[in-house]
Each structure stands twice: as structure tokens, then as C-alpha cells.
Design a protein around this motif. Sequence first.
Motif, PDB file in Angstrom:
ATOM      1  N   ILE A  78       1.980   9.698   5.930  1.00 50.77           N
ATOM      2  CA  ILE A  78       0.560   9.390   5.789  1.00 50.77           C
ATOM      3  C   ILE A  78       0.476   7.963   5.266  1.00 50.77           C
ATOM      4  O   ILE A  78       1.088   7.638   4.239  1.00 50.77           O
ATOM      5  N   SER A  79      -0.276   7.109   5.962  1.00 48.89           N
ATOM      6  CA  SER A  79      -0.416   5.725   5.519  1.00 48.89           C
ATOM      7  C   SER A  79      -1.880   5.310   5.631  1.00 48.89           C
ATOM      8  O   SER A  79      -2.702   6.035   6.171  1.00 48.89           O
ATOM      9  N   GLY A  80      -2.175   4.145   5.111  1.00 49.29           N
ATOM     10  CA  GLY A  80      -3.552   3.651   5.068  1.00 49.29           C
ATOM     11  C   GLY A  80      -4.212   4.131   3.786  1.00 49.29           C
ATOM     12  O   GLY A  80      -4.126   5.301   3.438  1.00 49.29           O
ATOM     13  N   GLU A  81      -4.870   3.205   3.095  1.00 51.63           N
ATOM     14  CA  GLU A  81      -5.425   3.519   1.780  1.00 51.63           C
ATOM     15  C   GLU A  81      -6.353   4.729   1.800  1.00 51.63           C
ATOM     16  O   GLU A  81      -6.244   5.619   0.947  1.00 51.63           O
ATOM     17  N   ALA A  82      -7.254   4.818   2.754  1.00 50.13           N
ATOM     18  CA  ALA A  82      -8.205   5.943   2.794  1.00 50.13           C
ATOM     19  C   ALA A  82      -7.481   7.268   3.028  1.00 50.13           C
ATOM     20  O   ALA A  82      -7.794   8.277   2.380  1.00 50.13           O
ATOM     21  N   ASN A  83      -6.488   7.285   3.917  1.00 47.87           N
ATOM     22  CA  ASN A  83      -5.736   8.511   4.202  1.00 47.87           C
ATOM     23  C   ASN A  83      -4.894   8.938   3.001  1.00 47.87           C
ATOM     24  O   ASN A  83      -4.831  10.125   2.670  1.00 47.87           O
ATOM     25  N   VAL A  84      -4.239   7.978   2.367  1.00 42.40           N
ATOM     26  CA  VAL A  84      -3.422   8.270   1.179  1.00 42.40           C
ATOM     27  C   VAL A  84      -4.307   8.819   0.069  1.00 42.40           C
ATOM     28  O   VAL A  84      -3.997   9.842  -0.551  1.00 42.40           O
ATOM     29  N   ARG A  85      -5.425   8.151  -0.175  1.00 39.87           N
ATOM     30  CA  ARG A  85      -6.343   8.581  -1.237  1.00 39.87           C
ATOM     31  C   ARG A  85      -6.863   9.997  -0.960  1.00 39.87           C
ATOM     32  O   ARG A  85      -6.897  10.842  -1.851  1.00 39.87           O
ATOM     33  N   ALA A  86      -7.247  10.276   0.286  1.00 43.88           N
ATOM     34  CA  ALA A  86      -7.776  11.603   0.640  1.00 43.88           C
ATOM     35  C   ALA A  86      -6.713  12.682   0.444  1.00 43.88           C
ATOM     36  O   ALA A  86      -7.000  13.745  -0.121  1.00 43.88           O
ATOM     37  N   PHE A  87      -5.491  12.414   0.882  1.00 48.72           N
ATOM     38  CA  PHE A  87      -4.411  13.387   0.709  1.00 48.72           C
ATOM     39  C   PHE A  87      -4.151  13.633  -0.775  1.00 48.72           C
ATOM     40  O   PHE A  87      -4.044  14.783  -1.221  1.00 48.72           O
ATOM     41  N   LEU A  88      -4.020  12.560  -1.549  1.00 42.40           N
ATOM     42  CA  LEU A  88      -3.717  12.712  -2.974  1.00 42.40           C
ATOM     43  C   LEU A  88      -4.873  13.375  -3.720  1.00 42.40           C
ATOM     44  O   LEU A  88      -4.639  14.154  -4.643  1.00 42.40           O
ATOM     45  N   ASP A  89      -6.104  13.093  -3.332  1.00 38.32           N
ATOM     46  CA  ASP A  89      -7.257  13.788  -3.928  1.00 38.32           C
ATOM     47  C   ASP A  89      -7.116  15.295  -3.742  1.00 38.32           C
ATOM     48  O   ASP A  89      -7.376  16.063  -4.667  1.00 38.32           O
ATOM     49  N   GLN A  90      -6.705  15.717  -2.560  1.00 39.17           N
ATOM     50  CA  GLN A  90      -6.510  17.153  -2.299  1.00 39.17           C
ATOM     51  C   GLN A  90      -5.429  17.745  -3.192  1.00 39.17           C
ATOM     52  O   GLN A  90      -5.454  18.928  -3.503  1.00 39.17           O
ATOM     53  N   GLN A  91      -4.482  16.921  -3.607  1.00 34.83           N
ATOM     54  CA  GLN A  91      -3.388  17.371  -4.476  1.00 34.83           C
ATOM     55  C   GLN A  91      -3.702  17.128  -5.961  1.00 34.83           C
ATOM     56  O   GLN A  91      -2.833  17.289  -6.816  1.00 34.83           O
ATOM     57  N   GLU A  92      -4.927  16.703  -6.247  1.00 32.23           N
ATOM     58  CA  GLU A  92      -5.398  16.414  -7.610  1.00 32.23           C
ATOM     59  C   GLU A  92      -4.629  15.284  -8.279  1.00 32.23           C
ATOM     60  O   GLU A  92      -4.463  15.241  -9.492  1.00 32.23           O
ATOM     61  N   MET A 143       0.840  -1.177   0.000  1.00 32.96           N
ATOM     62  CA  MET A 143       0.000   0.000   0.000  1.00 32.96           C
ATOM     63  C   MET A 143       0.882   1.236   0.000  1.00 32.96           C
ATOM     64  O   MET A 143       1.900   1.277   0.675  1.00 32.96           O
ATOM     65  N   ALA A 144       0.490   2.245  -0.739  1.00 30.90           N
ATOM     66  CA  ALA A 144       1.264   3.481  -0.850  1.00 30.90           C
ATOM     67  C   ALA A 144       1.386   4.170   0.507  1.00 30.90           C
ATOM     68  O   ALA A 144       0.520   4.038   1.373  1.00 30.90           O
ATOM     69  N   GLU A 145       2.490   4.878   0.670  1.00 34.49           N
ATOM     70  CA  GLU A 145       2.713   5.703   1.848  1.00 34.49           C
ATOM     71  C   GLU A 145       3.275   7.036   1.375  1.00 34.49           C
ATOM     72  O   GLU A 145       4.023   7.090   0.399  1.00 34.49           O
ATOM     73  N   ILE A 146       2.925   8.107   2.077  1.00 38.72           N
ATOM     74  CA  ILE A 146       3.352   9.452   1.686  1.00 38.72           C
ATOM     75  C   ILE A 146       4.265  10.013   2.772  1.00 38.72           C
ATOM     76  O   ILE A 146       4.016   9.824   3.962  1.00 38.72           O
ATOM     77  N   ARG A 147       5.303  10.717   2.312  1.00 39.10           N
ATOM     78  CA  ARG A 147       6.177  11.459   3.231  1.00 39.10           C
ATOM     79  C   ARG A 147       6.190  12.907   2.785  1.00 39.10           C
ATOM     80  O   ARG A 147       6.525  13.211   1.647  1.00 39.10           O
ATOM     81  N   ILE A 148       5.819  13.811   3.693  1.00 40.57           N
ATOM     82  CA  ILE A 148       5.886  15.242   3.419  1.00 40.57           C
ATOM     83  C   ILE A 148       7.331  15.666   3.671  1.00 40.57           C
ATOM     84  O   ILE A 148       7.838  15.521   4.784  1.00 40.57           O
ATOM     85  N   ARG A 149       8.005  16.176   2.672  1.00 42.34           N
ATOM     86  CA  ARG A 149       9.428  16.476   2.799  1.00 42.34           C
ATOM     87  C   ARG A 149       9.724  17.596   3.796  1.00 42.34           C
ATOM     88  O   ARG A 149      10.728  17.519   4.501  1.00 42.34           O
ATOM     89  N   ASN A 150       8.890  18.626   3.864  1.00 43.36           N
ATOM     90  CA  ASN A 150       9.163  19.758   4.759  1.00 43.36           C
ATOM     91  C   ASN A 150       9.079  19.391   6.233  1.00 43.36           C
ATOM     92  O   ASN A 150       9.754  19.989   7.064  1.00 43.36           O
ATOM     93  N   THR A 151       8.231  18.448   6.574  1.00 42.69           N
ATOM     94  CA  THR A 151       7.979  18.119   7.986  1.00 42.69           C
ATOM     95  C   THR A 151       8.387  16.700   8.347  1.00 42.69           C
ATOM     96  O   THR A 151       8.418  16.349   9.520  1.00 42.69           O
ATOM     97  N   ASP A 152       8.646  15.863   7.351  1.00 36.78           N
ATOM     98  CA  ASP A 152       8.929  14.443   7.525  1.00 36.78           C
ATOM     99  C   ASP A 152       7.727  13.684   8.091  1.00 36.78           C
ATOM    100  O   ASP A 152       7.869  12.569   8.584  1.00 36.78           O
ATOM    101  N   ASP A 153       6.534  14.288   8.039  1.00 42.88           N
ATOM    102  CA  ASP A 153       5.318  13.590   8.447  1.00 42.88           C
ATOM    103  C   ASP A 153       5.009  12.495   7.435  1.00 42.88           C
ATOM    104  O   ASP A 153       5.313  12.633   6.244  1.00 42.88           O
TER     105      ASP A 153
END
Length: 180
Positions: free
Chosen positions: A13-27, A1-11
Motif C-alpha cells: 500500500i503506497s500513497g499518503e491517502a492510502n497509507v493513512r486510510a489503512f493505518l486509520d483502520q488499524q487504529e 512517504m510511508a509504504e505498507i507491506r502486508i506480510r501474509n499476502t505481500d501486498d
Amino acid sequence: MAEIRIRNTDDRISGEANVRAFLDQQEVLYEHWNPAKLPTELDNKFVLSDEDKELILTTYSEEIRDLAARRGYHTWDIVALSEATPNLEEVLQKFEQVHTHTEDEVRAITAGRGIFIIKGSDELGYFDVELEAGDVISVPEYKPHFFTLMDNRQIVAVRLFIEKEGWIAHPFEDSSFQKA
């Protein structure tokens, strides 16, 4: 499953629903195909014959045609990269520069791992989308990004295109970008 790392904060994001929601916001489109559909003989095979590539395309034919119909893609193929790829470093150098395209850049990962580095909003900055088998991503046209391999340096992916010429990159100069 995909995972996201925000480079500025090193935060992260994991879990399909969370990844999808974040990426939706980024189009950025994110979907997940069933990696277990792939015949076991192709599970971790990164040097592919034409027959192997055709088998992957046939295995995911329904998913490919559905995505193509929804998003206007006309052609598709398979890309396989590993240490066995001739001139791998040269190939990666071509990918590893921030660029844009005049169409979406779509990858459906069928084996291995890869990472898209994508420019988000000004406040967010760049973020990494770490992908593995089953992950499908579509980075919109004109959105600055690049793709590279993860530490394992192996990937097989279905690529979908609108243009018959396939992958054409347009360099994007960004003084705010820093390689991690």
C-alpha cells in the motif's frame, strides 16, 4: 512517504491517502511533517551532538507541541541510530522483539529509514510500515509491534512519551509471528 507491506499476502500500500486510510483502520496514527524544514547540515547526519538534537527539536517545535497537545504527551527526545552507535546490535535486539506498551509508541522520523512491524486484525496478521524522513507514526498502547532499522541502518527520530520514564516494553508472546 510511508509504504505498507502486508506480510501474509505481500501486498503493498503506497500513497499518503492510502497509507493513512489503512493505518486509520488499524487504529494507528499516521501524519507527515515537512522534512525540508530540517537544516541541510542535519539532512543525513546520524551521529548527533546535544546541540544538533536541540536544533531538531526546535525546528519541529510547533509540530511536536501540536501532537503532544492532541494526544497527551508530556516529554520528548531524539533517538539516533547508525553503525556508529555503540552496541547497536544489543540495542536492536531490545527493539526487535514483539512487545506492547502501556502508552502509545510515537516516532517522527527526521532522517534515515525505519520499519514498524505491527499486529493487525486476526484476518490481516502482521504488516510492515516502512518509514522515511517526514513520516510520523503512533502505535496505540497494548498493540503488539516492534521497530527495527531498514537496510541503510540509519535513523533519527523524535520520540514522544506520556510517562516520564520513557520507553518501557512488555514482551508479547505470539506463536503466529514469523520474522520476514
